[in-house]
Each structure stands twice: as C-alpha cells, then as structure tokens.
Write an enzyme that holds these catalytic residues in place. Structure first.
Site, PDB file in Angstrom:
ATOM      1  N   ARG A 102      78.555  10.540  29.649  1.00 58.01           N
ATOM      2  CA  ARG A 102      77.832   9.646  28.751  1.00 58.01           C
ATOM      3  C   ARG A 102      78.707   8.500  28.268  1.00 58.01           C
ATOM      4  NH1 ARG A 102      74.147   7.187  29.079  1.00 58.01           N
ATOM      5  NH2 ARG A 102      73.201   9.117  29.881  1.00 58.01           N
ATOM      6  N   LYS A 137      77.949 -13.114  18.578  1.00 59.16           N
ATOM      7  CA  LYS A 137      76.902 -12.118  18.323  1.00 59.16           C
ATOM      8  C   LYS A 137      77.092 -10.936  19.269  1.00 59.16           C
ATOM      9  CE  LYS A 137      73.773 -15.689  16.646  1.00 59.16           C
ATOM     10  NZ  LYS A 137      72.539 -16.464  16.886  1.00 59.16           N
ATOM     11  N   LYS A 169      79.226 -24.830  10.606  1.00 55.74           N
ATOM     12  CA  LYS A 169      77.816 -24.527  10.681  1.00 55.74           C
ATOM     13  C   LYS A 169      77.092 -24.982   9.413  1.00 55.74           C
ATOM     14  CE  LYS A 169      76.521 -20.816  12.883  1.00 55.74           C
ATOM     15  NZ  LYS A 169      75.981 -21.422  14.131  1.00 55.74           N
ATOM     16  N   GLU A 202      77.914 -28.252  13.907  1.00 52.91           N
ATOM     17  CA  GLU A 202      76.510 -27.948  14.134  1.00 52.91           C
ATOM     18  C   GLU A 202      75.640 -29.007  13.460  1.00 52.91           C
ATOM     19  OE1 GLU A 202      74.297 -23.840  13.688  1.00 52.91           O
ATOM     20  OE2 GLU A 202      74.237 -24.912  11.765  1.00 52.91           O
ATOM     21  N   ASP A 223      71.682 -27.820  17.400  1.00 45.41           N
ATOM     22  CA  ASP A 223      71.051 -26.541  17.093  1.00 45.41           C
ATOM     23  C   ASP A 223      69.531 -26.660  16.999  1.00 45.41           C
ATOM     24  OD1 ASP A 223      71.130 -23.740  16.322  1.00 45.41           O
ATOM     25  OD2 ASP A 223      70.609 -24.421  14.309  1.00 45.41           O
TER      26      ASP A 223
END
Length: 297
Positions: A102, A137, A169, A202, A223
């Site tokens: 596994r 992410k 950002k 951004e 963006d």
C-alpha cells in the site's frame, strides 16, 4: 523534456513517515497469515494509460522495509504507459512485498497521476511558446515529490518555497497599498538586504497590468483574465520599449478546454494548481504473479 533531479532526501523522509504511519513493522495480518520463509515475485502494473513518475520511490520503500527485496524497474519516469504495462517487478520475501504494497502504491499512484495530468496540458499547448507551470498547491510534506512528478509529465516548476522568489498576490498588494507601492516596497527591501530574486506581480485587470509595467515589473501573473484582456496586455507589452523582456503568466481556473486559447494569446507561462491539487491517482495494482516458494536455507 527535462525531468528534474529526483528529490532523494525528501523521498527518504516521506517514505519513513508513511511506514511509521502504517506501523509497517506491526502488520499483524501479514505476520499471522504469510509464512516467514516464503519468497515471491510481484508486479506493479497500470490499469489505465498514463505517464510514469516516482519509480525511484519503489527502491526507497523497500530499502527501508527490506533491502533483500530485488527491485527491477521496467519503465523510466516520464515514459507514457498503456493499460496492462508492468512498471516494476519485485522479488523477495513475500511478507515484505505485501506489507509495503500500500505504501508503494500510494506514492506511485499519486505521482503518476500528477505526471499524467501535466502531460495532458503540455500536449494541449504543443506548438506554442507557452510553458506549463505548477504552483504551491501540493500535498503537505510531499511538495518536492509532487513538483518532481510535474516535470516527469513535461511541465516546469514555479517557486518551490516562499523564499525562492517574490510573488506579490492580491493580499500583499492590498496590505501594501496598491500595485506600485508593493513593488517599490519590495525593491527597497531587496536592496537593503543585498539580495536579488525575481518579482512576480499578480494582476487581475488590464489597468493593474499597465500600472505594474509602468512600475517596472518584469513578471506579471494575469489572474483569471479573459482571453480578450490578455490579448490587450500582450499588445501593451509589445508597445513598450524593452517589453519583450517582461514575462506574462496566465493563471486561475485553467482547464484543458481553456488552456489552448490562453497559449494562443501569446503568454509565456501558464500556471495550474490543478496539476497537483486535483490530479486523480493513476490506477495501479501490485499482484504476486508467481507461485511463492520457501526461502532456501
């Protein structure tokens, strides 16, 4: 296609954590049902087409579980595979094979899945200058492996950590008092620290893009912009002296249906969080393929 160097130290730590989490040394089902002296051969194969990634993890899992297991790799990272293809053949104590099954599949299925999704986006923009980038992410604790898998699929890596570059950002810009203020503040801090790193800004509108260019930004993340707005920013860049040196990156909810239009608009980079946060695992299986035999004394 250039695949990044396999992150061996990160893999070692991640495998150790996974085996500890699984309490692999206390696999009572295997200990109580499989004879200790049994030797077997098993194969890891794919049930679906995809791209191989993370094959070195198999070696690491068995190096930590049982170094007596022989690991024979039949494909290399970055290779496309078809349903039924065997990726790895394993020979060794049956207990070790079954206990580690596994853990091996958890790593391989995730990394192959990321590489497969990335490959789809890379093929979708083939023939354009646009490069496909990942984001931060990633799964906590697996970033280096996730980003490695992106490169196995033909993509490129954005920043690995918060220390790698400046990425201004929306919240940074709001807190700093606007696009120009944020850029100027960062430049001053960079000069004061005696360091130099790329600055990616951004922007969400054509007006913000214009402001960022006028403030001297060399890299803009467009963006969630519509293609028409991106094309306007492209014309704006073309009309500026030295504008060709400004990198333009499209980002935000990029899908396979949309990515070609973004690439055709002329952007240099397209960053896609879904490469790592939403890639479905590639369906793999590990099965003992030969009659187990007692270990020779």
């Amino acid at each position: 296609m250039k695949i990044a160097e396999f992150p061996a130290s990160s893999a070692r730590a991640s495998v150790a954590a996974a085996l500890t989490e699984d309490r692999a040394a206390d696999d009572i089902t295997t200990l109580w049902s499989v004879p200790a002296d049994l030797i077997a051969t098993a194969e890891i194969s794919t049930r679906r087409p995809g791209v191989a990634a993370g094959i070195p993890v198999v070696h690491e899992v068995f190096a930590q579980t049982d170094p007596e297991v022989e690991v024979k790799t039949l494909v290399a990272d970055g290779e496309r595979v078809q349903a039924g293809d065997v990726l790895v053949r394993l020979t060794g104590p049956a207990r070790s094979l079954i206990t580690a099954e596994r853990t091996v599949l958890n790593f391989l299925q995730r990394l192959c899945g990321i590489a497969t999704v990335t490959d789809g986006f890379v093929r979708a923009v083939a023939g354009t200058p646009a490069r496909i980038l990942d984001t931060r992410k990633t799964a906590p604790g697996l970033r280096a492996l996730d980003k490695y898998a992106v490169t196995a699929g033909g993509g490129s890596n954005h920043r690995l950590t918060l220390a790698a570059m400046v990425l201004l950002k929306e919240n940074h810009i709001t807190a700093a008092g606007g696009v120009t203020a944020a850029i100027n503040t960062v430049r001053k801090a960079m000069a004061d620290s005696g360091t130099s790193v790329p600055i990616d800004v951004e922007v969400q509108t054509v007006a913000q893009a214009r402001e960022a260019m006028e403030a001297g930004a060399g890299w803009l993340m467009l963006d969630n912009m519509e293609v028409a707005d991106i094309e306007e920013v492209m014309r704006m860049r073309a009309g500026r002296s030295g504008g060709s040196e400004i990198l333009l990156e499209a980002s935000g909810n990029v899908t396979l249906d949309r990515v070609r239009a973004l690439a055709d608009a002329g952007v240099d980079l397209i960053s896609i969080g879904a490469l790592t946060h939403s890639a479905p695992a590639l369906d793999l299986t590990m099965l003992i393929t030969t009659d187990a035999a007692p270990c020779p004394r």
